[in-house]
Design an enzyme around this catalytic site. Structure first.
Site, mmCIF file in Angstrom:
data_model
loop_
_atom_site.group_PDB
_atom_site.id
_atom_site.type_symbol
_atom_site.label_atom_id
_atom_site.label_comp_id
_atom_site.label_asym_id
_atom_site.label_seq_id
_atom_site.Cartn_x
_atom_site.Cartn_y
_atom_site.Cartn_z
ATOM 1 N N HIS A 108 21.545 14.791 34.701
ATOM 2 C CA HIS A 108 21.069 13.859 35.720
ATOM 3 C C HIS A 108 19.944 12.976 35.200
ATOM 4 C CE1 HIS A 108 20.820 12.562 39.902
ATOM 5 N NE2 HIS A 108 19.506 12.630 39.810
ATOM 6 N N HIS A 115 23.840 10.473 45.413
ATOM 7 C CA HIS A 115 23.238 11.686 45.966
ATOM 8 C C HIS A 115 24.373 12.581 46.461
ATOM 9 C CE1 HIS A 115 18.921 12.820 47.247
ATOM 10 N NE2 HIS A 115 18.974 12.597 45.943
#
Length: 741
Positions: free
Chosen positions: A47, A94
């Site tokens: 990430h 998200h």
């Protein structure tokens, strides 16, 4: 509190490999502390580091004459739009948080991408999104859909930024794997931009905004693994948002930047204080000394590890110009924000972190970050065998459609086609009063105050196409997003992307990723829309399987004069309707094939990128010449669906059309529902139609007269005759009925 002893097993539990752990020991020259292990584990997670993707991403075209910063150089892209103004924009995912806690996952996704934009000095003028869910006949999917939409709506509405555009698809593969991609667009003057950098020994480091709690700890690591049944236990990894504090933070940040009180500022997103301290230091080739005792906490007894890794929302790290501390405090006090000095910049490229009088971390910031010491991997890729099967599927084996009106109703009522008004009516898309083209059209358009300019924006990405042909499917995503902004009268400028894929350690999955990135690069080079930055989201998998490979393109375009703004829906009875571009019998991967035959197969439509650019520029030129009354691109559902949409895209003024079907073919359904690329539906008034025809003929762009606007039916003779009132009922009421279950 004594920190746990660090071992290889503990490092593995943090998502690091044995090789990565040994590399950390080598960098430090010793065993890391527990806090240092946490720092490296989040910064080296996929990430934050893009360790499995950056080698491919770097192949994208990332420079251009209008780009004011290169891709990845700042928190968001920055593109010159003339008159000393720039448009700032970015998209991020998200996904994992939204799968566990849809409301807060979506809300904090919106908040995070907003901070990326206003931390650069840009005032957000619009929010967009791109969403994927499983079929709505399943209660769990309806729960996720409802929660995500409410989260997006509540955060954006409270913040006072209009949510103006987006896209939503429903497919089986997104069950338990929703995709929630949020995009923000802002405007900034060239001389009022900010950067995320730390430099100048002695300059104080401040934390501004909310207190730090335990929410979101290891959220970046959570987003770098597959979802399992145990993921529910990680609900604390999902942050909690507060849009009212965000609004105060936005205003205070812009005021500090405009008054030139700051050296640099960065949002505390993934990995929190860890990410902002290491990245800002590395960018400035500097270091920091941080004392965690000064960090305002929301919960007692937090350890250094927890404080450094917390992803509590609505926080900024600011490097303040020495001597300007009191001015910063006054601004924060005015906006009722917490503002505490937690350290200072040092010339030595080292991050030193203290807690309760003890040094808990000392490491070189550059070793943590993307572009520095973070790992870069070249993963194995292998072409999946299924691609040969689907791409060789023979459409001739399908039985002909006997009832074209029934087939049309089936396609037109697909959840992937019908209006998303149930969604966007929950959004305040008129706050700031700059929205000119509202949600529901080809692209949204927002005026830039004090000018005659406007910005067009859209998100696009057909995961089904990329599943069937990863390279061409990704090319189509870029081309369609460009077509959408062209329809409004805008010149496509640049893109941001959000790359949603499965596990990169699976060679077949990495092949899909690699090919899709190459396809994006192909299209962006030809269309001259460089990539300003974006986001990679891997591990979008559950025990049931992976999502379709889903690259989402956020396209931004510039309208130089608001007189060129063009609607999508038919405008006036008597206007002549034209099809621009070439139609072929291409139904591979189409909505028609899925809805009528329940098949996701075949090769996707052909795409000639040079022809695509020529068609787009010809359409844009015709709009600027004042020859076009309405413009709509052809995509999902093909010609039949596009005509129906044009009849009702203005729900207050629906109007019919009479079309003479232009092809005498044994399989008319292949032409009605073909999803051939590089096509537009244009209308022209009777006084302009000859000029419009000449315009395209002179440029050797296919133009075909279809019929005229008028009446209260959509007639495509001899195949369809549907009352406009029925089109309105299907299009605008299908989704609300489903969500009332």
């Amino acid at each position: 509190m004594k920190e746990p002893e660090v071992t290889l097993d503990l490092a593995l539990q943090h998502g690091l490999s044995e090789e990565e752990y040994q590399k950390i020991v080598e960098i430090l020259g010793r065993t890391p502390t527990f806090t240092e292990l946490g720092i490296f584990s989040v910064m080296w997670s996929e990430h934050c580091s893009y360790k499995n993707s950056i080698a491919e991403i770097k192949k994208l075209p990332r420079t251009g004459p209008r780009l004011l910063v290169s891709a990845g150089e700042e928190n968001a892209g920055l593109v010159d739009i003339g008159d000393g103004l720039a448009v700032c924009f970015k998209i991020e995912s998200h996904n994992h948080p939204s799968a566990i806690e849809p409301y807060q996952g979506a809300a904090t996704g919106v908040g995070g991408i907003m901070r990326d934009v206003f931390s650069m000095g840009a005032r957000p003028i619009a929010a967009l999104n791109s969403l994927r869910f499983g079929p709505l006949n399943q209660a769990r999917n309806r729960y996720l859909f409802d929660g995500v939409v409410r989260g997006i709506a509540d955060y954006g509405n409270c913040l006072g930024v209009p949510t103006v555009a987006g896209e939503i698809y429903f497919e089986d593969c997104y069950t338990n794997n929703p995709l929630v991609n949020a995009m923000t667009v802002g405007i900034v003057r060239h001389d009022q931009t900010a950067t995320a950098i730390a430099r100048g020994a002695g300059n104080p480091v401040f934390i501004i905004g909310s207190r730090t709690g335990r929410d979101g700890i290891h959220g970046a690591t959570f987003a770098s693994e597959e979802l399992t049944e145990a993921s529910e236990e990680k609900r604390p990894n999902v942050q909690v948002g507060d849009p009212f504090t965000e609004k105060l933070l936005l205003e205070a940040t812009l005021e500090m930047i405009q008054k030139k009180l700051l050296i640099g500022i960065q949002d505390m997103g993934a990995a929190g204080i860890t990410c902002s301290t290491t990245e800002m230091s590395a960018k400035g080739n500097a270091g920091m000394v941080i004392n965690l005792d000064h960090v305002p906490l929301r919960e007692p007894g937090m350890s250094a590890y927890e404080i450094m890794l917390s992803e509590s929302q609505e926080r900024m790290l600011a490097v303040v110009k020495k001597g300007k501390e009191e001015a910063v405090r006054e601004i924060c006090q005015k906006w009722d924000l917490i503002c505490e000095q937690i350290g200072e910049v040092i010339d030595e490229p080292v991050l030193r972190v203290y807690h309760h009088g003890q040094k808990v971390a000392e490491l070189p910031p550059d070793s943590c970050v993307l572009g520095g010491g973070a790992p870069v991997y070249h993963r194995e890729s292998r072409r999946p065998k299924y691609l040969d099967d689907v791409q060789s599927f023979d459409m001739h084996q399908l039985p002909p459609v006997d009832d074209l009106e029934a087939a049309f109703r089936k396609v037109f009522s697909s959840p992937n086609i019908v209006s998303r008004r149930w969604v966007y009516e929950q959004y305040d898309h008129m706050v700031q009063t700059g929205t000119v083209i509202h949600p529901g059209g080809d692209a949204a358009v927002v005026r830039i105050r004090g000018t005659r300019k406007a910005i067009a924006m859209k998100t696009d990405g057909n995961g089904r196409y990329v599943y069937l042909n990863p390279r061409r499917g990704a090319q189509i995503a870029v081309a369609e997003s460009a077509r959408n902004v062209v329809c409004t009268g805008a010149q496509p400028l640049a893109i941001t992307n959000c790359l949603n894929f499965g596990n990169p350690y699976k060679p077949e999955m990495f092949y899909l990723f690699k090919e899709a990135v190459a396809g994006i690069g192909d299209a962006c080079r030809i269309l001259e829309t460089p990539v300003t930055g974006g986001n990679v989201s891997f591990y979008n998998e559950s025990p049931e399987g992976a999502v379709y490979p889903t690259p989402v393109i956020g396209m931004v375009g510039l309208i130089e004069d608001i007189d060129h703004i063009t609607p999508a829906g038919f405008q006036n009875a008597g206007d002549r309707i034209y099809l621009i571009g070439e139609t072929r019998p291409e139904i591979g991967g189409s909505e028609f094939l899925k809805e009528v035959y329940q098949k996701v197969t075949g090769d996707v439509p052909a795409l000639d990128l040079a022809q695509e650019k020529a068609v787009q520029q010809a359409v844009l030129g015709a709009i600027r010449e004042g020859l076009v009354a309405s413009a709509h691109d052809l995509s999902d559902g093909g010609l039949a669906v596009a005509l129906a949409e044009c009849c009702i895209l203005n729900p207050n003024r629906p109007i019919g059309a009479e079309i003479e079907f232009p092809i005498d073919a044994p399989r008319p359904e292949w032409w009605l529902f073909s999803e051939s690329q590089s096509r537009f539906l244009l209308t022209a008034s009777p006084r302009n139609h000859q000029q419009l025809e000449r315009w395209f003929q002179e440029r050797q762009i296919p133009i075909q007269y279809l019929g005229t606007v008028g009446g209260n039916h959509l007639v495509i003779s001899p195949h369809l005759n549907i009352p406009v009132s029925e089109l309105v009922e299907i299009y605008y009421h299908t989704l609300p009925r489903i969500m009332e279950w």
